[in-house]
Design a protein around this motif. Structure first.
Motif, mmCIF file in Angstrom:
data_model
loop_
_atom_site.group_PDB
_atom_site.id
_atom_site.type_symbol
_atom_site.label_atom_id
_atom_site.label_comp_id
_atom_site.label_asym_id
_atom_site.label_seq_id
_atom_site.Cartn_x
_atom_site.Cartn_y
_atom_site.Cartn_z
ATOM 1 N N VAL A 82 1.238 -10.076 -3.455
ATOM 2 C CA VAL A 82 2.726 -10.415 -3.288
ATOM 3 C C VAL A 82 2.805 -11.926 -2.871
ATOM 4 N N PRO A 83 3.386 -12.642 -3.721
ATOM 5 C CA PRO A 83 3.661 -14.139 -3.317
ATOM 6 C C PRO A 83 4.590 -14.004 -2.063
ATOM 7 N N PRO A 84 4.153 -14.714 -0.893
ATOM 8 C CA PRO A 84 4.799 -15.040 0.057
ATOM 9 C C PRO A 84 6.167 -15.364 0.029
ATOM 10 N N GLU A 85 6.565 -16.233 -0.873
ATOM 11 C CA GLU A 85 7.837 -16.567 -1.601
ATOM 12 C C GLU A 85 8.721 -15.306 -1.617
ATOM 13 N N LEU A 86 8.087 -14.304 -2.497
ATOM 14 C CA LEU A 86 8.885 -13.132 -2.760
ATOM 15 C C LEU A 86 9.094 -12.278 -1.342
ATOM 16 N N GLN A 87 8.173 -12.275 -0.482
ATOM 17 C CA GLN A 87 8.164 -11.592 0.789
ATOM 18 C C GLN A 87 9.342 -12.431 1.663
ATOM 19 N N ALA A 88 9.358 -13.611 1.472
ATOM 20 C CA ALA A 88 10.492 -14.454 2.236
ATOM 21 C C ALA A 88 11.900 -14.295 1.706
ATOM 22 N N HIS A 89 11.960 -13.935 0.781
ATOM 23 C CA HIS A 89 13.164 -14.005 -0.164
ATOM 24 C C HIS A 89 13.841 -12.633 0.285
ATOM 25 N N GLN A 90 13.100 -11.656 0.617
ATOM 26 C CA GLN A 90 13.693 -10.385 1.199
ATOM 27 C C GLN A 90 14.784 -9.962 0.089
ATOM 28 N N PRO A 91 14.475 -9.710 -0.989
ATOM 29 C CA PRO A 91 15.577 -9.191 -2.096
ATOM 30 C C PRO A 91 16.285 -7.900 -1.867
ATOM 31 N N ASP A 92 17.457 -7.639 -2.111
ATOM 32 C CA ASP A 92 18.136 -6.453 -2.161
ATOM 33 C C ASP A 92 17.835 -5.659 -3.308
ATOM 34 N N LEU A 93 17.596 -6.397 -4.392
ATOM 35 C CA LEU A 93 17.476 -5.786 -5.635
ATOM 36 C C LEU A 93 16.287 -6.597 -6.498
ATOM 37 N N MET A 94 15.672 -5.788 -7.363
ATOM 38 C CA MET A 94 14.449 -6.287 -7.989
ATOM 39 C C MET A 94 14.761 -5.870 -9.495
ATOM 40 N N ILE A 95 14.835 -6.841 -10.519
ATOM 41 C CA ILE A 95 14.929 -6.637 -11.933
ATOM 42 C C ILE A 95 13.369 -6.666 -12.694
ATOM 43 N N VAL A 96 13.292 -5.629 -13.055
ATOM 44 C CA VAL A 96 11.755 -5.743 -13.832
ATOM 45 C C VAL A 96 11.857 -5.877 -15.106
ATOM 46 N N SER A 97 11.179 -6.735 -15.716
ATOM 47 C CA SER A 97 11.111 -6.953 -17.374
ATOM 48 C C SER A 97 10.310 -5.941 -17.931
ATOM 49 N N PRO A 98 10.373 -5.495 -19.131
ATOM 50 C CA PRO A 98 9.845 -4.201 -19.744
ATOM 51 C C PRO A 98 8.375 -4.058 -19.597
ATOM 52 N N GLY A 99 7.548 -5.246 -19.748
ATOM 53 C CA GLY A 99 6.280 -5.219 -19.694
ATOM 54 C C GLY A 99 5.461 -4.847 -18.444
ATOM 55 N N PHE A 100 5.980 -4.938 -17.309
ATOM 56 C CA PHE A 100 5.393 -4.518 -16.116
ATOM 57 C C PHE A 100 5.179 -2.946 -15.856
ATOM 58 N N HIS A 101 3.926 -2.769 -15.644
ATOM 59 C CA HIS A 101 3.448 -1.161 -15.548
ATOM 60 C C HIS A 101 3.839 -0.606 -14.549
ATOM 61 N N PRO A 102 4.432 0.493 -14.656
ATOM 62 C CA PRO A 102 4.963 1.442 -13.539
ATOM 63 C C PRO A 102 4.475 1.268 -12.330
ATOM 64 N N ASP A 103 3.098 1.119 -12.276
ATOM 65 C CA ASP A 103 2.424 1.034 -10.666
ATOM 66 C C ASP A 103 1.936 -0.235 -10.555
ATOM 67 N N HIS A 104 2.689 -1.384 -10.988
ATOM 68 C CA HIS A 104 2.160 -2.730 -10.802
ATOM 69 C C HIS A 104 2.240 -2.918 -9.534
ATOM 70 N N LEU A 105 1.517 -3.678 -8.822
ATOM 71 C CA LEU A 105 1.472 -3.930 -7.357
ATOM 72 C C LEU A 105 2.831 -4.427 -7.005
ATOM 73 N N LEU A 106 3.571 -5.289 -7.501
ATOM 74 C CA LEU A 106 4.706 -5.716 -7.160
ATOM 75 C C LEU A 106 5.876 -4.566 -7.095
ATOM 76 N N LEU A 107 5.906 -3.559 -8.062
ATOM 77 C CA LEU A 107 6.831 -2.669 -8.116
ATOM 78 C C LEU A 107 6.499 -1.797 -6.890
ATOM 79 N N THR A 108 5.022 -1.484 -6.814
ATOM 80 C CA THR A 108 4.941 -0.497 -5.575
ATOM 81 C C THR A 108 5.236 -1.141 -4.406
ATOM 82 N N TRP A 109 5.120 -2.555 -4.181
ATOM 83 C CA TRP A 109 5.509 -2.949 -2.805
ATOM 84 C C TRP A 109 7.014 -3.006 -2.890
#
Length: 501
Positions: A82-109
């Motif tokens: 999980v990139p530290p920049e993403l953690q620091a951004h503290q998103p309210d919402l994540m938009i996922v592109s279709p190719g990302f696996h359902p259990d991808h690390l970033l989606l799980t996080w």
């Protein structure tokens, strides 16, 4: 897990975002992926005033450079952490592109952090009111035939005078379509199982299409979904909340079960299509004539003629699986009020895209046919069934499925087979088990430029007068080619060079 199950971000804040004119400026959003879909999502959200961080892998490209221009921030990472920049951004919402696996690390996080996860289709549905009255949506999914059916439907609607945009998985992001300043009357939206996986069935983000269609179901993308059941469950989402017509395939009982199990709007009808004689509320074929017995008041008494098998063959649309696509598209168009004579006129001028059962050359009674778009066994099955005697070019990246049943079924029509791709062993073993008498050759070069010239030369050693040398790989292309289109183009080039010798 639905948004209502998530801790953290108050769901009510997101539930209220169902209009272009809502206040999106307070949102911090992360967009995963910088393909066509990811860039469209970032561009849209920046236009809405959101604070957008894009997380993607790979080297800088033109889209990456444009992000800085439009005001989004890009983080390039190998995505194994999980990139530290993403953690620091503290998103309210994540938009996922279709190719990302359902259990991808970033989606799980994201889910563990209570961050709502949407796909681009849900975002587009919420924003569909940007340009005047929102367009109606016609949804198309299925294992095979989606793009052709979307194009057919859009052609019929355009011929009737409607402002129509084919979009979605077909290549034009829905987010770009809903922001087009000219506006549309109707969108024909191709949806992959990946996109459907991320769509809710209820709540503010749930789609409510005019009509919907699942063309067929066969095992595919099992490596992504994890199981055949999960893949089918994703596809079934297409029918939920449909308002007018749920179009299903009479030859594929699974599609009817999906309709029966879907919650739809009051008054929505189940409309079947098939290559046999149609009953009431169905489209089908009677003595070579494509007929509609669904969209007329006296459907229990008569049928309306749409076109004929002869006319379709003249337009290059005569293969049985393409005829089925024509019937499905006609059902969608008829549900939107397109008249039979308009359907007929549109079909007369329609031509299939390249690499879809395309005749490349005919020489000495041997036809060379490019169906590189047949990227799974279900598609290859339809392609093989269109010909009586075949030298089959098969193989590539199998995506977790097998070709055993396909080899066994079509062994009697095979003059020979040429195996390509990274999963050659699995294909070779399928022939050993189910078609040991069929001559089998392998292309074992690692040089992509030599794959198709080698395959063509091998096929020519066994092909005889009356045969079809058919590229219908039953597998994805990414092991050796950039796309099915590049694979088909290299086949075409290799055939032309071989015949010119």
């Amino acid at each position: 897990m639905s948004d209502t199950d998530l801790p953290g971000t108050p769901v009510s804040r997101l539930d209220g975002l169902t209009s272009w004119h809502a206040d999106w400026s307070h949102l911090r959003v992360a967009v995963l992926g910088l393909g066509v879909t990811g860039f469209a999502a970032a561009d849209t959200l920046i236009e809405l005033g959101a604070d957008v961080l894009v997380v993607a892998s790979g080297a800088a490209n033109e889209r990456a450079q444009l992000l800085n221009v439009i005001g989004a921030t890009l983080v390039q990472s190998d995505l194994s952490i999980v990139p530290p920049e993403l953690q620091a951004h503290q998103p309210d919402l994540m938009i996922v592109s279709p190719g990302f696996h359902p259990d991808h690390l970033l989606l799980t996080w994201a889910r563990a952090q209570g961050i709502a996860v949407w796909g681009d289709i849900e975002l587009a549905w919420r924003l569909r009111d940007k340009v005047g009255t929102p367009a109606e949506w016609l949804l198309v999914t299925g294992t095979n035939g989606k793009t052709t059916t979307v194009q057919l439907t859009a052609t019929m609607l355009a011929a009737a005078g409607h402002r129509v945009a084919p979009c979605g998985n077909i290549g034009v992001p829905v987010l770009d379509a809903i922001r087009d300043p000219q506006g549309w009357d109707v969108l024909v939206v191709e949806l992959s199982s990946y996109q459907l996986h991320h769509l809710p069935r209820t709540g503010p983000g749930a789609l409510a299409p005019w009509s919907s269609l699942c063309l067929n179901i066969a095992d595919d993308h099992l490596d992504w979904h994890g199981s055949a059941e999960a893949y089918r469950e994703a596809k079934a989402t297409v029918y939920f909340n449909t308002g007018v017509a749920c179009v299903y395939n009479k030859a594929d009982a699974a599609t009817l079960r999906m309709v029966e199990n879907a919650d739809v709007q009051e008054g929505a009808r189940a409309i079947g299509f098939g290559l046999g004689v149609p009953g009431p509320s169905e489209l089908g074929i009677v003595e070579g004539i494509l007929c509609d017995r669904a969209f007329l008041d006296d459907r229990f008494e008569r049928a309306l003629e749409l076109t004929t098998i002869t006319e379709l063959a003249d337009a290059g649309l005569g293969a049985p699986h393409v005829v089925a696509d024509v019937l499905a598209a006609s059902a969608l168009a008829r549900s939107f009020g397109v008249e039979p004579e308009t359907v007929r006129a549109a079909l007369a001028s329609f031509r299939l895209d390249a690499h879809r059962i395309e005749v490349v050359a005919v020489r000495d009674g041997i036809s060379w046919v490019d169906d590189s778009k047949a990227t799974n066994p279900h598609a290859a099955d339809a392609s093989l069934a269109s010909f009586d005697s075949v030298v089959w070019l098969v193989g590539g990246l199998l995506k977790g499925v097998t070709v055993d049943e396909l080899v066994q079924k079509h062994a009697p029509r095979l003059r020979g087979a040429v195996i390509l791709g990274i999963d050659r062993r699995a294909v070779r073993e399928a022939f050993a088990r189910h078609a040991p008498l069929v001559p089998v050759f392998e292309v074992d070069t690692d040089d992509t430029e030599q794959v198709m010239p080698s395959a063509v030369r091998l096929a020519a050693t066994v092909a005889q007068h009356g045969d079809v040398v058919l590229l219908a790989p039953a597998a994805a292309s990414m092991d050796q080619f950039d796309s099915y289109a590049e694979r088909g183009a290299q086949f075409n080039q290799a055939v032309q060079q071989f015949l010119e010798r």
